[in-house]
Design a protein around this motif. Structure first.
Motif, PDB file in Angstrom:
ATOM      1  N   GLY A  10      -2.160  12.697  22.077  1.00  0.00           N
ATOM      2  CA  GLY A  10      -1.959  14.127  22.232  1.00  0.00           C
ATOM      3  C   GLY A  10      -2.328  14.927  20.995  1.00  0.00           C
ATOM      4  O   GLY A  10      -3.129  14.498  20.160  1.00  0.00           O
ATOM      5  N   ARG A  11      -1.689  16.088  20.860  1.00  0.00           N
ATOM      6  CA  ARG A  11      -2.050  17.051  19.821  1.00  0.00           C
ATOM      7  C   ARG A  11      -0.789  17.572  19.143  1.00  0.00           C
ATOM      8  O   ARG A  11       0.198  17.890  19.798  1.00  0.00           O
ATOM      9  CB  ARG A  11      -2.815  18.216  20.456  1.00  0.00           C
ATOM     10  CG  ARG A  11      -3.363  19.260  19.505  1.00  0.00           C
ATOM     11  CD  ARG A  11      -4.239  20.220  20.306  1.00  0.00           C
ATOM     12  NE  ARG A  11      -4.895  21.205  19.453  1.00  0.00           N
ATOM     13  CZ  ARG A  11      -4.422  22.431  19.253  1.00  0.00           C
ATOM     14  NH1 ARG A  11      -3.287  22.817  19.825  1.00  0.00           N
ATOM     15  NH2 ARG A  11      -5.085  23.273  18.485  1.00  0.00           N
ATOM     16  N   ILE A  12      -0.834  17.645  17.806  1.00  0.00           N
ATOM     17  CA  ILE A  12       0.314  18.107  17.038  1.00  0.00           C
ATOM     18  C   ILE A  12      -0.147  19.084  15.964  1.00  0.00           C
ATOM     19  O   ILE A  12      -1.172  18.872  15.313  1.00  0.00           O
ATOM     20  CB  ILE A  12       1.070  16.918  16.393  1.00  0.00           C
ATOM     21  CG1 ILE A  12       2.291  17.405  15.611  1.00  0.00           C
ATOM     22  CG2 ILE A  12       0.160  16.105  15.492  1.00  0.00           C
ATOM     23  CD1 ILE A  12       3.165  16.270  15.110  1.00  0.00           C
ATOM     24  N   ARG A  13       0.592  20.162  15.808  1.00  0.00           N
ATOM     25  CA  ARG A  13       0.349  21.104  14.717  1.00  0.00           C
ATOM     26  C   ARG A  13       1.491  20.963  13.725  1.00  0.00           C
ATOM     27  O   ARG A  13       2.661  21.057  14.102  1.00  0.00           O
ATOM     28  CB  ARG A  13       0.276  22.545  15.214  1.00  0.00           C
ATOM     29  CG  ARG A  13       0.020  23.540  14.075  1.00  0.00           C
ATOM     30  CD  ARG A  13       0.102  24.976  14.534  1.00  0.00           C
ATOM     31  NE  ARG A  13      -0.143  25.899  13.420  1.00  0.00           N
ATOM     32  CZ  ARG A  13       0.009  27.215  13.494  1.00  0.00           C
ATOM     33  NH1 ARG A  13       0.414  27.774  14.634  1.00  0.00           N
ATOM     34  NH2 ARG A  13      -0.232  27.976  12.441  1.00  0.00           N
ATOM     35  N   SER A  14       1.164  20.742  12.470  1.00  0.00           N
ATOM     36  CA  SER A  14       2.171  20.517  11.429  1.00  0.00           C
ATOM     37  C   SER A  14       2.117  21.638  10.408  1.00  0.00           C
ATOM     38  O   SER A  14       1.054  21.932   9.855  1.00  0.00           O
ATOM     39  CB  SER A  14       1.928  19.173  10.734  1.00  0.00           C
ATOM     40  OG  SER A  14       1.804  18.133  11.683  1.00  0.00           O
ATOM     41  N   ILE A  15       3.254  22.274  10.156  1.00  0.00           N
ATOM     42  CA  ILE A  15       3.370  23.310   9.134  1.00  0.00           C
ATOM     43  C   ILE A  15       4.378  22.804   8.113  1.00  0.00           C
ATOM     44  O   ILE A  15       5.587  22.789   8.358  1.00  0.00           O
ATOM     45  CB  ILE A  15       3.821  24.652   9.733  1.00  0.00           C
ATOM     46  CG1 ILE A  15       2.837  25.087  10.831  1.00  0.00           C
ATOM     47  CG2 ILE A  15       3.928  25.716   8.652  1.00  0.00           C
ATOM     48  CD1 ILE A  15       3.238  26.353  11.540  1.00  0.00           C
ATOM     49  N   ILE A  16       3.884  22.365   6.964  1.00  0.00           N
ATOM     50  CA  ILE A  16       4.695  21.643   5.995  1.00  0.00           C
ATOM     51  C   ILE A  16       5.237  22.585   4.933  1.00  0.00           C
ATOM     52  O   ILE A  16       4.497  23.375   4.342  1.00  0.00           O
ATOM     53  CB  ILE A  16       3.876  20.513   5.339  1.00  0.00           C
ATOM     54  CG1 ILE A  16       3.210  19.666   6.427  1.00  0.00           C
ATOM     55  CG2 ILE A  16       4.755  19.663   4.446  1.00  0.00           C
ATOM     56  CD1 ILE A  16       4.171  19.123   7.454  1.00  0.00           C
ATOM     57  N   GLN A  17       6.539  22.486   4.685  1.00  0.00           N
ATOM     58  CA  GLN A  17       7.199  23.305   3.670  1.00  0.00           C
ATOM     59  C   GLN A  17       6.877  22.757   2.287  1.00  0.00           C
ATOM     60  O   GLN A  17       7.140  21.595   1.988  1.00  0.00           O
ATOM     61  CB  GLN A  17       8.715  23.288   3.898  1.00  0.00           C
ATOM     62  CG  GLN A  17       9.508  24.134   2.930  1.00  0.00           C
ATOM     63  CD  GLN A  17       9.318  25.615   3.182  1.00  0.00           C
ATOM     64  OE1 GLN A  17       9.139  26.032   4.315  1.00  0.00           O
ATOM     65  NE2 GLN A  17       9.351  26.402   2.129  1.00  0.00           N
ATOM     66  N   ARG A  18       6.306  23.589   1.441  1.00  0.00           N
ATOM     67  CA  ARG A  18       5.967  23.151   0.087  1.00  0.00           C
ATOM     68  C   ARG A  18       7.205  23.138  -0.794  1.00  0.00           C
ATOM     69  O   ARG A  18       8.005  24.065  -0.787  1.00  0.00           O
ATOM     70  CB  ARG A  18       4.913  24.079  -0.525  1.00  0.00           C
ATOM     71  CG  ARG A  18       4.430  23.620  -1.900  1.00  0.00           C
ATOM     72  CD  ARG A  18       3.464  24.635  -2.483  1.00  0.00           C
ATOM     73  NE  ARG A  18       2.251  24.709  -1.687  1.00  0.00           N
ATOM     74  CZ  ARG A  18       1.212  23.908  -1.859  1.00  0.00           C
ATOM     75  NH1 ARG A  18       1.259  22.962  -2.780  1.00  0.00           N
ATOM     76  NH2 ARG A  18       0.141  24.036  -1.110  1.00  0.00           N
ATOM     77  N   LYS A  19       7.369  22.060  -1.565  1.00  0.00           N
ATOM     78  CA  LYS A  19       8.498  21.935  -2.484  1.00  0.00           C
ATOM     79  C   LYS A  19       8.087  22.352  -3.890  1.00  0.00           C
ATOM     80  O   LYS A  19       6.905  22.351  -4.228  1.00  0.00           O
ATOM     81  CB  LYS A  19       9.007  20.487  -2.499  1.00  0.00           C
ATOM     82  CG  LYS A  19       9.644  20.055  -1.189  1.00  0.00           C
ATOM     83  CD  LYS A  19      10.185  18.650  -1.309  1.00  0.00           C
ATOM     84  CE  LYS A  19      10.838  18.200  -0.009  1.00  0.00           C
ATOM     85  NZ  LYS A  19      11.346  16.819  -0.097  1.00  0.00           N
ATOM     86  N   PRO A  20       9.074  22.708  -4.742  1.00  0.00           N
ATOM     87  CA  PRO A  20       8.750  23.110  -6.119  1.00  0.00           C
ATOM     88  C   PRO A  20       8.001  22.041  -6.895  1.00  0.00           C
ATOM     89  O   PRO A  20       7.135  22.341  -7.700  1.00  0.00           O
ATOM     90  CB  PRO A  20      10.129  23.380  -6.737  1.00  0.00           C
ATOM     91  CG  PRO A  20      11.013  23.687  -5.570  1.00  0.00           C
ATOM     92  CD  PRO A  20      10.502  22.847  -4.449  1.00  0.00           C
ATOM     93  N   SER A  21       8.351  20.755  -6.686  1.00  0.00           N
ATOM     94  CA  SER A  21       7.655  19.677  -7.395  1.00  0.00           C
ATOM     95  C   SER A  21       6.278  19.510  -6.771  1.00  0.00           C
ATOM     96  O   SER A  21       6.136  19.000  -5.672  1.00  0.00           O
ATOM     97  CB  SER A  21       8.448  18.376  -7.302  1.00  0.00           C
ATOM     98  OG  SER A  21       8.770  18.085  -5.964  1.00  0.00           O
ATOM     99  N   SER A  22       5.265  19.932  -7.468  1.00  0.00           N
ATOM    100  CA  SER A  22       3.936  20.106  -6.891  1.00  0.00           C
ATOM    101  C   SER A  22       3.272  18.818  -6.445  1.00  0.00           C
ATOM    102  O   SER A  22       2.584  18.791  -5.439  1.00  0.00           O
ATOM    103  CB  SER A  22       3.034  20.806  -7.905  1.00  0.00           C
ATOM    104  OG  SER A  22       2.984  20.048  -9.102  1.00  0.00           O
ATOM    105  N   ASN A  23       3.456  17.720  -7.180  1.00  0.00           N
ATOM    106  CA  ASN A  23       2.705  16.509  -6.889  1.00  0.00           C
ATOM    107  C   ASN A  23       3.419  15.543  -5.952  1.00  0.00           C
ATOM    108  O   ASN A  23       2.917  14.469  -5.670  1.00  0.00           O
ATOM    109  CB  ASN A  23       2.373  15.775  -8.197  1.00  0.00           C
ATOM    110  CG  ASN A  23       1.395  16.565  -9.046  1.00  0.00           C
ATOM    111  OD1 ASN A  23       0.506  17.230  -8.506  1.00  0.00           O
ATOM    112  ND2 ASN A  23       1.563  16.508 -10.358  1.00  0.00           N
ATOM    113  N   GLN A  24       4.596  15.905  -5.490  1.00  0.00           N
ATOM    114  CA  GLN A  24       5.328  15.007  -4.607  1.00  0.00           C
ATOM    115  C   GLN A  24       4.748  15.057  -3.200  1.00  0.00           C
ATOM    116  O   GLN A  24       4.444  16.113  -2.671  1.00  0.00           O
ATOM    117  CB  GLN A  24       6.807  15.398  -4.549  1.00  0.00           C
ATOM    118  CG  GLN A  24       7.641  14.432  -3.716  1.00  0.00           C
ATOM    119  CD  GLN A  24       9.102  14.811  -3.723  1.00  0.00           C
ATOM    120  OE1 GLN A  24       9.486  15.779  -4.353  1.00  0.00           O
ATOM    121  NE2 GLN A  24       9.914  14.042  -3.032  1.00  0.00           N
TER     122      GLN A  24
END
Length: 297
Positions: free
Chosen positions: A205-219
């Motif tokens: 199927g199909r999924i749209r992902s909207i990811i919350q960015r965290k303060p720690s940039s490289n994690q």
């Protein structure tokens, strides 16, 4: 030694009848001690198991918001706490919630109540859905699919599927969200440690992902797996599709997605996409077509 054997052993040496009254009274303390011993042995071999069993039967899980489980053979309190509370050291809190003082009273077949406040937090919650959407709660050892409900928590190994003209939206514990469209099937996966990113497996199927960015940039923020590839993201908006052959198409609209397959990784930036054929490395990212413009009236 069983009580019957004890009586048989003592019957070999019966107490001698004494005509002398004074001698009889001299033996009275011995007889009293012997009778007390008989009573003790009777209680130990007969009444003790019965009373112990009755204690087990009286233990009933309290009512409240949570789930009730059956203790299985071979399960210890630590195993149960690890499975349902994510921490094997919480077994004392589990006993307290069930009003059990003695941990030795936990036996296979008895019920234990896992309160929601004590249980481990879900990886995601169902925010909304339309049409026919079903959930398979592997975390609760369910074997049959059931209808989804708004606010329902999803744990590791739980599955969700949508049918024709249906879709569902989920909110991850990290604050990120994702949406699946019709005829899609996802599986929740938990990282090996608390520092590992959220994970999803898109079976089809199909999924749209909207990811919350965290303060720690490289994690690493999010991991999306398919049969053909693995996508690693750090705060972005992208769509992943899996066709009937297991091939994967990823389109990125914001941020960067690292797509890996067959030991090859490509970084897909905003406005680009890649295609991963099952068993092959991902293609070099290519530009997405411009969105269709409205027709002039």
């Amino acid at each position: 030694m069983k009580f019957q054997n004890f009586l048989k052993l003592n019957s070999v040496c019966p107490t001698k009848r004494w005509e002398d009254t004074s001698t009889f009274f001299l033996l009275t303390p011995h007889l009293i001690f012997q009778n007390i011993l008989y009573v003790f042995l009777f209680f130990f071999f007969y009444l003790s198991p019965i009373l112990s069993e009755s204690k087990h039967q009286k233990i009933q899980p309290p009512e409240g918001d949570g789930i009730t489980i059956l203790v299985e053979k071979g399960q210890t309190l630590s195993i149960i706490s690890k499975t349902y509370l994510d921490d094997p050291r919480k077994w004392k809190e589990l006993l307290k919630s069930n009003q059990i003082d003695n941990p030795n009273l936990i036996i296979p077949g008895m019920k234990l109540w896992i309160p929601k406040s004590l249980g481990k937090k879900p990886l995601a919650d169902i925010q909304r859905y339309t049409g026919k959407t079903e959930v398979l709660k592997i975390s609760q050892k369910q074997t049959d699919w059931s209808g989804a409900s708004v606010g329902e928590g999803l744990y590791a190994k739980d599955e969700v599927r949508t049918f024709k003209e249906s879709e569902a939206q989920f909110l991850l514990l990290s604050g990120s969200r994702f949406e699946i469209t019709e005829n899609s099937h996802i599986i929740m996966e938990k990282g090996k440690s608390d520092t590992d990113p959220d994970e999803l497996y898109l079976r089809r199927g199909r999924i749209r992902s909207i990811i919350q960015r965290k303060p720690s940039s490289n994690q690493r923020m999010f991991l999306l797996r398919t049969e053909a590839a693995v996508s690693e993201v750090k705060g972005t908006d992208f769509i992943t599709e899996v066709d009937g052959s297991g091939n994967t198409t990823l389109s990125c609209y914001e941020g960067i997605v690292a797509v890996s397959a067959q030991n090859v990784t490509v970084n897909v930036g905003s406005g680009f996409a890649t295609f991963v054929e099952k068993g092959k490395p991902p293609l070099k990212p290519f530009a997405l077509p411009d969105p269709p413009k409205p027709k002039d009236e």
